[in-house]
Design a protein around this motif. Structure first.
Motif, PDB file in Angstrom:
ATOM      1  N   GLY A 154       2.523 -14.909   0.125  1.00 37.71           N
ATOM      2  CA  GLY A 154       2.134 -14.761   1.506  1.00 37.71           C
ATOM      3  C   GLY A 154       1.055 -13.725   1.748  1.00 37.71           C
ATOM      4  O   GLY A 154       0.358 -13.778   2.776  1.00 37.71           O
ATOM      5  N   VAL A 155       0.909 -12.762   0.835  1.00 35.85           N
ATOM      6  CA  VAL A 155      -0.146 -11.747   0.988  1.00 35.85           C
ATOM      7  C   VAL A 155      -1.282 -11.974  -0.009  1.00 35.85           C
ATOM      8  O   VAL A 155      -2.158 -11.126  -0.162  1.00 35.85           O
ATOM      9  N   GLY A 156      -1.254 -13.099  -0.691  1.00 36.70           N
ATOM     10  CA  GLY A 156      -2.321 -13.411  -1.639  1.00 36.70           C
ATOM     11  C   GLY A 156      -2.201 -12.705  -2.973  1.00 36.70           C
ATOM     12  O   GLY A 156      -3.178 -12.600  -3.717  1.00 36.70           O
ATOM     13  N   ALA A 157      -0.992 -12.226  -3.304  1.00 36.08           N
ATOM     14  CA  ALA A 157      -0.760 -11.570  -4.596  1.00 36.08           C
ATOM     15  C   ALA A 157      -0.138 -12.569  -5.563  1.00 36.08           C
ATOM     16  O   ALA A 157       0.642 -13.442  -5.168  1.00 36.08           O
ATOM     17  N   ASP A 158      -0.457 -12.439  -6.831  1.00 29.83           N
ATOM     18  CA  ASP A 158       0.047 -13.360  -7.850  1.00 29.83           C
ATOM     19  C   ASP A 158       1.564 -13.183  -8.009  1.00 29.83           C
ATOM     20  O   ASP A 158       2.032 -12.090  -8.328  1.00 29.83           O
ATOM     21  N   PRO A 159       2.362 -14.248  -7.797  1.00 32.14           N
ATOM     22  CA  PRO A 159       3.815 -14.140  -7.941  1.00 32.14           C
ATOM     23  C   PRO A 159       4.317 -14.395  -9.356  1.00 32.14           C
ATOM     24  O   PRO A 159       5.526 -14.425  -9.587  1.00 32.14           O
ATOM     25  N   ALA A 160       3.401 -14.576 -10.321  1.00 31.73           N
ATOM     26  CA  ALA A 160       3.810 -14.994 -11.664  1.00 31.73           C
ATOM     27  C   ALA A 160       4.674 -13.972 -12.376  1.00 31.73           C
ATOM     28  O   ALA A 160       5.407 -14.320 -13.304  1.00 31.73           O
ATOM     29  N   ALA A 366      -7.828   1.766  -3.409  1.00 31.08           N
ATOM     30  CA  ALA A 366      -8.514   2.623  -2.443  1.00 31.08           C
ATOM     31  C   ALA A 366      -9.273   1.795  -1.419  1.00 31.08           C
ATOM     32  O   ALA A 366      -9.523   2.247  -0.290  1.00 31.08           O
ATOM     33  N   ARG A 367      -9.622   0.569  -1.781  1.00 32.62           N
ATOM     34  CA  ARG A 367     -10.349  -0.289  -0.854  1.00 32.62           C
ATOM     35  C   ARG A 367      -9.421  -1.054   0.077  1.00 32.62           C
ATOM     36  O   ARG A 367      -9.719  -1.225   1.264  1.00 32.62           O
ATOM     37  N   SER A 368      -8.270  -1.525  -0.457  1.00 27.50           N
ATOM     38  CA  SER A 368      -7.373  -2.343   0.367  1.00 27.50           C
ATOM     39  C   SER A 368      -6.451  -1.508   1.244  1.00 27.50           C
ATOM     40  O   SER A 368      -5.993  -1.976   2.294  1.00 27.50           O
ATOM     41  N   ALA A 369      -6.135  -0.283   0.859  1.00 23.60           N
ATOM     42  CA  ALA A 369      -5.209   0.565   1.628  1.00 23.60           C
ATOM     43  C   ALA A 369      -5.678   2.019   1.630  1.00 23.60           C
ATOM     44  O   ALA A 369      -4.967   2.922   1.177  1.00 23.60           O
ATOM     45  N   PRO A 370      -6.893   2.285   2.171  1.00 24.75           N
ATOM     46  CA  PRO A 370      -7.434   3.651   2.120  1.00 24.75           C
ATOM     47  C   PRO A 370      -6.668   4.652   2.973  1.00 24.75           C
ATOM     48  O   PRO A 370      -6.763   5.864   2.744  1.00 24.75           O
TER      49      PRO A 370
END
Length: 431
Positions: A154-160, A366-370
């Motif tokens: 749902g957040v575009g993170a790899d669930p593998a 640092a870019r996604s959650a500064p």
């Protein structure tokens, strides 16, 4: 099976409390039964004592107390094949950033594993994203595995990385009736947190013992006075029971939960993970509704289990009957069932015997959650790049006897403040 075809793996476990040491060390043994285990205990308010470690009873080739910076320094030079992070979510994310920096440029790095020590009933998304970036995220049930994968997708993170297993301490012989009939109340350090609620549960336990003098009633305690576990315990039952008249058939006990369950005919709790241990063995298990069925108590997780009941019903001789479908879905395999770690061992073997995992890639950057990540790393004495901050203890600064004595004294003072001073000040404020 052997985890690797080439050699017995060397496994490092970093844990921040006695409960997480138990989970991490047992997970290591399940994943690499023939491997060498090196334990690292994160220095803090909940660093387990020697007695707590003995009670857990999981052997290790070595155990070392470390800060985050000291652990990173050790991992930069130690030849481990697997690293198990048995930490809170923020600790996992911080260590991942530190390890990514420490291992930068290496041809091959260790496989990193994490998971949860018990039931996941709060902060699901927050905790999962903080754990993302490890090679294996262990889910303790089919239900958890499905939820974890859904959050990541749902957040575009790899669930593998999500792998279904079960809690590693689900073991022991199937239940059989004991004599005398034994009731075990599994105490929790922070559930309920309110002193009055804890006093109520204690009074009901005492009442049950009086109503059933033919039964043996045990109050299973997590820690001795002055010790801390994963959660802060401001009102220990040992303190609450002082001055109360108790029947002869009621005893306070410590020790390994598995050994206590060996003699249990009825396990009673508010929401302890011990309930899953009892269900695994087939021990009749009661999850109390006396204080409500609430998220704050964690007993809402057991909705549909068939285990929800009250002291009144238990006093009347009733015993809950668990729902078999719920039990199976919640990762509680039967005591005689197949090994739930077989799939995880296969996944680990493929990583160890193949080209190896790629560079660590934590979810937060640092870019996604500064506005979030720098503060999280700073709490663990790491800079935005994962490097230890100036003044953070380094791995080459071994603590001598004097420094160790000072640390023990400081932890004792902190625990005294939490368990004695803070409650007294709070009561004064209510006058």
């Amino acid at each position: 099976m052997s985890t690797s075809t080439s050699k017995s793996p060397r496994v490092a476990v970093l844990a921040d409390s006695d409960t997480r040491w138990k989970w991490g060390a047992l997970t290591a043994h399940r994943l690499a039964p023939d491997g060498r285990l090196d334990g690292y205990l994160l220095r803090g308010r909940a660093t387990p004592t020697d007695r707590q470690l003995r009670e857990v009873g999981v052997p290790a080739a070595s155990r070392t107390e470390v800060t985050t910076a000291e652990f990173l320094a050790a991992m930069a030079r130690a030849p481990h094949d697997v690293v198990v992070l048995a930490l809170v979510g923020g600790g996992v994310q911080a260590v991942l950033h530190g390890l990514a920096r420490a291992w930068r440029g290496r041809d091959r790095r260790p496989v990193v594993v994490t998971g949860y020590v018990g039931v996941v009933y709060e902060k699901l998304t927050d905790g999962l994203l903080l754990r993302h970036g490890t090679d294996l995220v262990l889910a303790n049930s089919r239900a958890d595995a499905e939820r974890f994968r859904a959050v990541y997708a749902g957040v575009g993170a790899d669930p593998a990385a999500v792998v279904e297993v079960a809690l590693p301490f689900l073991d022991g012989a199937p239940y059989r009736r004991r004599d005398p009939y034994t009731v075990v109340f599994a105490a929790q350090p922070s559930v309920p947190a309110d002193r009055a609620d804890r006093g109520y549960l204690l009074e009901r336990l005492i009442r049950h013992a009086r109503l059933h003098p033919d039964r043996r009633v045990l109050l299973k305690l997590r820690s001795r006075p002055g010790e801390h576990t994963t959660h802060v315990e401001e009102s220990p039952y040992q303190k609450l029971v002082r001055g109360r008249a108790t029947p002869d058939n009621l005893r306070l006990v410590y020790g390994h939960m598995g050994e206590v369950l060996d003699d249990a005919d009825l396990l009673v709790t508010v929401s302890s993970t011990a309930a899953l241990e009892g269900l695994h063995r087939g021990v009749p298990t009661a999850v109390l509704t006396d204080l409500g069925v609430r998220e704050a108590l964690g007993n809402h997780h057991f909705v549909g289990s068939g285990c929800l009941t009250s002291w009144d019903r238990l006093d009347a001789g009733e015993a809950p009957v668990p729902d078999a479908g719920w039990v199976a879905r919640q990762g509680v395999p039967p005591a005689t069932g197949p090994d739930p770690y077989e799939g995880a061992r296969d996944r680990l073997a493929a990583l160890l015997d193949g080209p190896g995992p790629g560079p660590l890639s934590p979810y937060y950057t640092a870019r996604s959650a500064p506005g979030y990540l720098p503060g999280l790393l700073a709490r663990h004495h790491l800079g935005p790049d994962g490097a230890p901050l100036d003044g953070a203890p380094r791995g080459d600064r071994a603590a001598g006897p004097v420094r160790q004595a000072v640390r023990r004294a400081a932890r004792s003072a902190y625990r005294h403040g939490v368990q004695r001073v803070a409650p007294a000040v709070r009561r004064l404020g209510e006058l």
